[in-house]
Design a protein around this motif. Sequence first.
Motif, mmCIF file in Angstrom:
data_model
loop_
_atom_site.group_PDB
_atom_site.id
_atom_site.type_symbol
_atom_site.label_atom_id
_atom_site.label_comp_id
_atom_site.label_asym_id
_atom_site.label_seq_id
_atom_site.Cartn_x
_atom_site.Cartn_y
_atom_site.Cartn_z
ATOM 1 N N SER A 78 5.398 -7.981 -10.340
ATOM 2 C CA SER A 78 4.223 -7.628 -11.149
ATOM 3 C C SER A 78 3.852 -6.170 -10.965
ATOM 4 N N ASN A 79 4.093 -5.642 -9.765
ATOM 5 C CA ASN A 79 3.795 -4.236 -9.519
ATOM 6 C C ASN A 79 4.679 -3.322 -10.362
ATOM 7 N N ASP A 80 5.938 -3.758 -10.622
ATOM 8 C CA ASP A 80 6.817 -2.985 -11.489
ATOM 9 C C ASP A 80 6.230 -2.866 -12.890
ATOM 10 N N ILE A 81 5.693 -3.981 -13.389
ATOM 11 C CA ILE A 81 5.109 -3.985 -14.736
ATOM 12 C C ILE A 81 3.885 -3.083 -14.781
ATOM 13 N N ARG A 82 3.057 -3.146 -13.734
ATOM 14 C CA ARG A 82 1.866 -2.276 -13.692
ATOM 15 C C ARG A 82 2.275 -0.806 -13.676
ATOM 16 N N ASN A 83 3.336 -0.504 -12.927
ATOM 17 C CA ASN A 83 3.792 0.888 -12.862
ATOM 18 C C ASN A 83 4.245 1.388 -14.224
ATOM 19 N N LEU A 84 5.022 0.551 -14.931
ATOM 20 C CA LEU A 84 5.516 0.974 -16.239
ATOM 21 C C LEU A 84 4.377 1.085 -17.238
ATOM 22 N N ARG A 85 3.412 0.178 -17.141
ATOM 23 C CA ARG A 85 2.271 0.256 -18.058
ATOM 24 C C ARG A 85 1.458 1.525 -17.800
ATOM 25 N N ALA A 86 1.290 1.886 -16.514
ATOM 26 C CA ALA A 86 0.585 3.124 -16.187
ATOM 27 C C ALA A 86 1.341 4.328 -16.730
ATOM 28 N N PHE A 87 2.676 4.291 -16.622
ATOM 29 C CA PHE A 87 3.486 5.382 -17.151
ATOM 30 C C PHE A 87 3.339 5.475 -18.664
ATOM 31 N N ALA A 88 3.382 4.330 -19.351
ATOM 32 C CA ALA A 88 3.203 4.312 -20.804
ATOM 33 C C ALA A 88 1.838 4.866 -21.188
ATOM 34 N N ASP A 89 0.812 4.517 -20.405
ATOM 35 C CA ASP A 89 -0.543 5.025 -20.691
ATOM 36 C C ASP A 89 -0.600 6.546 -20.559
ATOM 37 N N ILE A 90 0.084 7.083 -19.540
ATOM 38 C CA ILE A 90 0.092 8.539 -19.353
ATOM 39 C C ILE A 90 0.766 9.215 -20.542
ATOM 40 N N ILE A 91 1.883 8.668 -20.996
ATOM 41 C CA ILE A 91 2.565 9.238 -22.156
ATOM 42 C C ILE A 91 1.659 9.189 -23.383
ATOM 43 N N LEU A 150 0.832 -1.209 0.000
ATOM 44 C CA LEU A 150 0.000 0.000 0.000
ATOM 45 C C LEU A 150 0.862 1.252 0.000
ATOM 46 N N SER A 151 1.935 1.223 0.787
ATOM 47 C CA SER A 151 2.844 2.363 0.815
ATOM 48 C C SER A 151 3.456 2.592 -0.552
ATOM 49 N N ASP A 152 3.835 1.497 -1.233
ATOM 50 C CA ASP A 152 4.385 1.606 -2.578
ATOM 51 C C ASP A 152 3.358 2.181 -3.542
ATOM 52 N N CYS A 153 2.100 1.775 -3.362
ATOM 53 C CA CYS A 153 1.026 2.304 -4.217
ATOM 54 C C CYS A 153 0.860 3.810 -4.023
ATOM 55 N N TYR A 154 0.909 4.245 -2.762
ATOM 56 C CA TYR A 154 0.786 5.678 -2.501
ATOM 57 C C TYR A 154 1.944 6.447 -3.130
ATOM 58 N N GLU A 155 3.145 5.876 -3.062
ATOM 59 C CA GLU A 155 4.283 6.526 -3.698
ATOM 60 C C GLU A 155 4.083 6.622 -5.204
ATOM 61 N N ASN A 156 3.527 5.556 -5.794
ATOM 62 C CA ASN A 156 3.267 5.573 -7.233
ATOM 63 C C ASN A 156 2.215 6.617 -7.586
ATOM 64 N N LEU A 157 1.166 6.677 -6.765
ATOM 65 C CA LEU A 157 0.125 7.673 -7.020
ATOM 66 C C LEU A 157 0.699 9.082 -6.961
ATOM 67 N N SER A 158 1.587 9.299 -5.990
ATOM 68 C CA SER A 158 2.224 10.610 -5.901
ATOM 69 C C SER A 158 3.050 10.898 -7.149
ATOM 70 N N LEU A 159 3.780 9.884 -7.633
ATOM 71 C CA LEU A 159 4.589 10.049 -8.834
ATOM 72 C C LEU A 159 3.708 10.393 -10.031
ATOM 73 N N PHE A 160 2.643 9.610 -10.223
ATOM 74 C CA PHE A 160 1.786 9.839 -11.377
ATOM 75 C C PHE A 160 1.004 11.143 -11.256
ATOM 76 N N ASP A 161 0.714 11.560 -10.023
ATOM 77 C CA ASP A 161 0.060 12.857 -9.835
ATOM 78 C C ASP A 161 0.981 13.981 -10.300
ATOM 79 N N ARG A 162 2.267 13.874 -9.968
ATOM 80 C CA ARG A 162 3.219 14.898 -10.417
ATOM 81 C C ARG A 162 3.359 14.873 -11.932
ATOM 82 N N MET A 163 3.322 13.681 -12.514
ATOM 83 C CA MET A 163 3.389 13.585 -13.970
ATOM 84 C C MET A 163 2.173 14.246 -14.612
#
Length: 568
Positions: A293-306, A160-173
């Motif tokens: 698997s969470n790494d892959i989800r993170n990269l896919r989310a990043f690709a989707d944002i781009i 969950l902590s990792d998810c919050y960090e990811n959300l913060s990252l994607f929010d900044r993006m």
Amino acid sequence: MHQETALYITEFTLTTDVKQVSTIRDRFVNFLSSQGLNESEKDGWKLVFTELVNNAIEHGSSAHPERKIYVRWWATMNSVWLETEDAGEGPPKEVIDNPCLPKDPLAEGGRGLFIIQEFADQFDHWYSSRGYMAKICKSYKRLNNVLPLNPEMDAILDELSDCYENLSLFDRMAANLLQDERIDQFVQSGLNMFMDARDYSAIHLELYQPNKNSIYQWISSIESYGLFGHINADALESLQLNDSINWSPKRRNCPFSHAETYPVGFCVPMYVGDEIVGLIAVGCEQEDHIILSNDIRNLRAFADIICVSVSRALLDIEKDARKRLATEMHIATELQQQLLPINKEIPQIPGYELFFSSLSALEVAGDFVEVRQNSAGEFLGCVIDVMGKGVSAAILAGIFRSQFIAYSFRGGLLATFIEGVNQSLESQLGGATMFITAFIFKINPESHEVTYAAAGHPPALLFHANGAMDELVSTGPPMGLFPDIEYGQKQIQIAPGDRLIAVTDGLYEWTEGDDIFGWDAMVDWFSANHHLDSEALWSRLQTKMLQSRESQSLEQEDDETLLILTRQ
């Protein structure tokens, strides 16, 4: 008390960046809170944590930024343990053997080991094959977990902590997406942010058609583009089917042509709409790195944002192009209405019925028809067709009309007029594949003589009162293609009941069923309906063409123009 008696051990890997210390320390303080420590006790641990980790950075990796530092903590029945491991040799031996406060109280260093030994109930440090190890322990009479130690729950909380960090990252993006004016600036900042937040060695962006448009060209110019070379054809097909590819040294399945430095990694596709336009990949230099698997989800989310940003940029370009086109069409329409008036008055020719009409496929037309009377009492008529449609065709039609009006005032041979227009257009177009076809005639209503010249135009049809028909073919090629062309002109006599029909190709090059209506079918249709007056003839032909388009759900494809001159 040994590690083996602990239920759960937390471990973090750090680099030489001291900025990471405060983040990891906050996680350690949260752990202390879960053990029931009060604020005073936690403040002591904060200081000890900082000194222990900073010592590991200073003595273990400061001269070797690539080395890693490991921080671990755990709790047993009544004790809290903190351990560091670095690849260095530790503090000097004399400092370890006799830690004390420096003489200068404002000195930057020297007090760390003293503070640690004064704080800890147990302080162990030793050298091993992996480097320098330091472990401290402090016991409490009332050490009670707020919640029972539960490895599964701790793992969930860490996720969950990792998810919050990811959300913060994607929010900044997302915030950067709104701020950056150009797509390449956003992608570049996004790649940098992603690499700062994740534990990867390199990130790679590959576009399959980098020169397809300006957006892809901008992206292909950023620093990380092309880092791994290109993906293999087989791997590309697999990526389209599986939505991600992992590689490792064990499987030896790296799909990129130049990624030997990164033995572990994975990639995900980039979708713009339903089309895969490229991919993003990350690689790690450490062979033991584990892809989660969470790494892959993170990269896919990043690709989707781009890809969302790419889609938005492409849509903006399309909107701008449509806006420019709309502006150009508005200007061209106004220009054509001034140079080529749509509602032209049909002059009255004594002893004749004259009819003409023109329908444009677009807002601006390439066809033009007009009849004017000159100073000698003769009537000059023209039916022209400019190659193409839209603004360029309208401009050429406007150029022709200006010269046609000038000719009606100055007079002269029709052939000479066409030759002048041809030379003017050919020199102005400069080799561009554009031209004008025209049927031009002059009629003397007293002698009933018709003089005509035609430049690459469909033959005019002369239907005689006795039912015979002649085709008045061109006397030269289209205007604007070849310089120094000599055009001919011919003269005919119009008898009572004769009818002259001039058209553009839009009246016969249209689809009827599975075939083109065609020239012969149009001539036969005019012959079969020769008994109709001119306006009825035009109306019935338009009805026939409209019904055919509606049955096939087609739009009007070309301008349609008709001129009919009938001697009464």
